[in-house]
Design a protein around this motif. Structure first.
Motif, PDB file in Angstrom:
ATOM      1  N   GLU A   1       0.834  -1.202   0.000  1.00 29.53           N
ATOM      2  CA  GLU A   1       0.000   0.000   0.000  1.00 29.53           C
ATOM      3  C   GLU A   1       0.870   1.255   0.000  1.00 29.53           C
ATOM      4  OE1 GLU A   1      -3.264  -0.009  -0.166  1.00 29.53           O
ATOM      5  OE2 GLU A   1      -3.695   2.129   0.163  1.00 29.53           O
ATOM      6  N   GLU A   2       1.966   1.186   0.750  1.00 27.13           N
ATOM      7  CA  GLU A   2       2.863   2.344   0.833  1.00 27.13           C
ATOM      8  C   GLU A   2       3.519   2.639  -0.505  1.00 27.13           C
ATOM      9  OE1 GLU A   2       6.774   3.812   3.416  1.00 27.13           O
ATOM     10  OE2 GLU A   2       5.824   1.878   3.835  1.00 27.13           O
TER      11      GLU A   2
ATOM     12  N   ARG B   1       2.285   1.940  -3.480  1.00 31.27           N
ATOM     13  CA  ARG B   1       1.271   2.456  -4.410  1.00 31.27           C
ATOM     14  C   ARG B   1       0.925   3.912  -4.116  1.00 31.27           C
ATOM     15  NH1 ARG B   1      -0.878  -2.793  -3.544  1.00 31.27           N
ATOM     16  NH2 ARG B   1      -2.512  -2.060  -2.144  1.00 31.27           N
ATOM     17  N   ARG B   2       1.243   4.367  -2.897  1.00 29.94           N
ATOM     18  CA  ARG B   2       0.927   5.756  -2.522  1.00 29.94           C
ATOM     19  C   ARG B   2       2.047   6.740  -2.888  1.00 29.94           C
ATOM     20  NH1 ARG B   2      -2.845   6.711   1.380  1.00 29.94           N
ATOM     21  NH2 ARG B   2      -1.522   8.306   2.335  1.00 29.94           N
TER      22      ARG B   2
ATOM     23  N   VAL C   1       4.213   9.421  -4.483  1.00 37.45           N
ATOM     24  CA  VAL C   1       3.941  10.551  -5.386  1.00 37.45           C
ATOM     25  C   VAL C   1       5.227  10.872  -6.138  1.00 37.45           C
ATOM     26  CG1 VAL C   1       3.234  12.964  -5.549  1.00 37.45           C
ATOM     27  CG2 VAL C   1       2.190  11.465  -3.825  1.00 37.45           C
TER      28      VAL C   1
ATOM     29  N   ASN D   1       6.982   5.314  -8.446  1.00 33.01           N
ATOM     30  CA  ASN D   1       5.842   4.482  -8.063  1.00 33.01           C
ATOM     31  C   ASN D   1       5.898   3.198  -8.893  1.00 33.01           C
ATOM     32  OD1 ASN D   1       3.203   3.327  -7.785  1.00 33.01           O
ATOM     33  ND2 ASN D   1       2.499   5.310  -7.007  1.00 33.01           N
TER      34      ASN D   1
ATOM     35  N   ALA E   1      -5.149   4.232  -4.150  1.00 36.30           N
ATOM     36  CA  ALA E   1      -4.300   4.178  -2.956  1.00 36.30           C
ATOM     37  C   ALA E   1      -4.141   5.553  -2.329  1.00 36.30           C
ATOM     38  CB  ALA E   1      -2.925   3.605  -3.319  1.00 36.30           C
ATOM     39  N   ARG E   2      -4.006   6.580  -3.153  1.00 41.47           N
ATOM     40  CA  ARG E   2      -3.887   7.953  -2.643  1.00 41.47           C
ATOM     41  C   ARG E   2      -4.730   8.856  -3.545  1.00 41.47           C
ATOM     42  NH1 ARG E   2      -0.088  11.182   0.233  1.00 41.47           N
ATOM     43  NH2 ARG E   2       1.371   9.439   0.428  1.00 41.47           N
TER      44      ARG E   2
ATOM     45  N   ASN F   1      -3.539  11.481  -6.481  1.00 40.82           N
ATOM     46  CA  ASN F   1      -2.216  11.151  -7.018  1.00 40.82           C
ATOM     47  C   ASN F   1      -2.370  10.750  -8.484  1.00 40.82           C
ATOM     48  OD1 ASN F   1       0.459  10.573  -7.342  1.00 40.82           O
ATOM     49  ND2 ASN F   1       0.399   8.631  -6.228  1.00 40.82           N
TER      50      ASN F   1
END
Length: 451
Positions: free
Chosen positions: A267-268, A270-271, A273, A393, A418-419, A422
């Protein structure tokens, strides 16, 4: 004078009598001839116009229908190419293919998965399986379209020209290292080549030649025009299954890729930026298409038709002086070609050609190759992230499979999930464009080796 009058009148009467007799004598044989021919004409009429009851007429009409051809297949009936068809292909095979094309219609119309491609392909497949009329014959509707631009590899080049006119190399030039991601995704192509050869060698389930393995492997790039181009050159007998598999996987990018992307990333990750891309000037954009043409011409001439058409479309767009030509490439030309390309590919969805074990093998190998290509791009992006000063990413690695721009859109969508906010679209376009070039280069390599 009186005596002359007496001589003239009898002469005229005699002359008239002789004419009447002559005409009567000449008409008599004609009447006799007509009388003699009358029985022959009556016999001919009887032979050509045999009276039938209404029920028999309806039965004869029913035998000319497609329903009768489906329920009463004939032994030795031939397809449009003059090859004998099995009874199964004439009956249940056609019914199964009708169901297959209805699935394509469902994906195109309801799911809106690549409708510009799947709809004409599906309709071409529908027409190709209509009994009796043999629409795939060389002098018939679908046969003419196929020979006009697919058998000679012309339509894929026109499509590449239009794609080039719609492509912006800016994201790739702004962040050149993303080209590596496009290259990594091509791992699926060469991996599937080895896999197809191994299946043929060791399992006996399929029996592909090396040329056929090379044609099948290009599906891993999810590049329809390139798949058609190389299949036409190396194994035209598999063109239908390869093209349908390639376009189906292109259409199913939103279904196939996200689970793989999520399974290989946290998850981190995919977030993440990514920083804003620098602006690329016009001179760079003009030089780049010329550069890739010269490189392909010098190092890999077999790839030059695809690369050349692609670069020409892009160069015309970036030049800014032939807007009318560029506009036509991006719109009318590519749209018309897409119609013919789709119908021509659909013509290869004949039951006797498609419903064979080899097709099932192609679909499975292509799916595995596509998944491997997606995974390879994501994993390389993760590796690059360890050595890069700027964060990458890993999701953008999945866009290297070259399904332009669908793969980039899917990457951006998964990243936004995920964010929120973004936007990864422009970052993903770099490997996406690199994937197109990579597929063309891979096709050139395969043609150089196996053609």
């Amino acid at each position: 004078m009186t005596m002359i009058r007496h001589l003239i009148f009898p002469f005229l009467i005699l002359l008239g009598t002789m004419q009447v007799w002559a005409s009567g004598s000449s008409a008599q044989p004609a009447a006799a001839s007509e009388l003699s021919q009358a029985p022959a004409r009556e016999l001919a009429v009887k032979e050509t116009h045999v009276s039938k009851p209404l029920t028999q007429l309806l039965k004869d009409f029913f035998k000319t229908t497609g329903i009768y051809a489906l329920v009463k297949p004939k032994e030795g009936a031939k397809n449009g190419q003059g090859e004998a068809m099995s009874r199964f292909a004439q009956s249940w095979g056609r019914i199964i293919m009708f169901l297959v094309v209805f699935v394509l219609f469902y994906l195109a119309i309801v799911k809106k998965f690549e409708p510009l491609l799947l709809l004409p392909i599906g309709f071409g497949g529908l027409l190709a399986n209509i009994p009796v009329v043999n629409m795939t014959a060389p002098d018939n509707f679908l046969g003419i379209i196929y020979n006009m631009g697919i058998a000679n590899e012309f339509f894929p080049l026109i499509i590449f020209m239009g794609v080039g006119a719609m492509t912006d190399f800016g994201p790739l030039l702004s962040n050149p290292k993303t080209a590596l991601l496009g290259g990594a995704a091509q791992f699926g192509i060469f991996g599937s080549l080895v896999g197809a050869a191994a299946l043929s060698q060791y399992t006996g389930l399929v029996d592909f030649t090396l040329k056929q393995c090379a044609s099948i492997s290009i599906i891993g790039g999810a590049d329809g025009p390139t798949s058609i181009f190389i299949a036409s050159a190396l194994s035209p007998e598999l063109l239908g299954a390869i093209a349908v598999a390639a376009y189906s996987y292109m259409a199913l990018v939103p279904v196939i890729q996200p689970p793989i992307m999520k399974a290989l990333t946290t998850e981190e990750e995919r977030r993440i930026v990514m920083p804003r891309l620098r602006k690329v000037n016009k001179r760079e954009k003009l030089i780049f298409p010329l550069l890739i043409v010269m490189l392909s011409a010098m190092l890999l001439p077999e790839s030059t038709p695809l690369i050349g058409a692609f670069a020409f479309g892009n160069f015309a767009k970036e030049s800014g002086v032939v807007d009318r030509l560029s506009h036509e490439m991006q719109n009318s030309l590519i749209n018309i070609t897409t119609i013919f390309l789709g119908l021509g590919v659909g013509s290869k969805l004949q039951a006797d050609k498609f419903l064979v074990l080899d097709t099932m093998g192609i679909l499975v190998i292509g799916l595995v190759a596509f998944a491997v290509g997606t995974a390879a791009g994501v994993l390389l992006a993760k590796l690059m992230n360890y050595f890069s000063k700027e964060p990458i990413n890993p999701l953008i690695g999945a866009a290297g499979v070259s399904a332009v721009p669908m793969a980039a859109r899917v990457v951006s969508k998964v990243g936004a999930e995920a964010r929120p906010g973004n936007v990864l679209l422009m970052h993903a376009m770099g490997p996406n464009v690199a994937g197109v070039i990579g597929s063309a280069v891979a096709a050139g390599v395969l043609l150089s080796i196996f053609n």
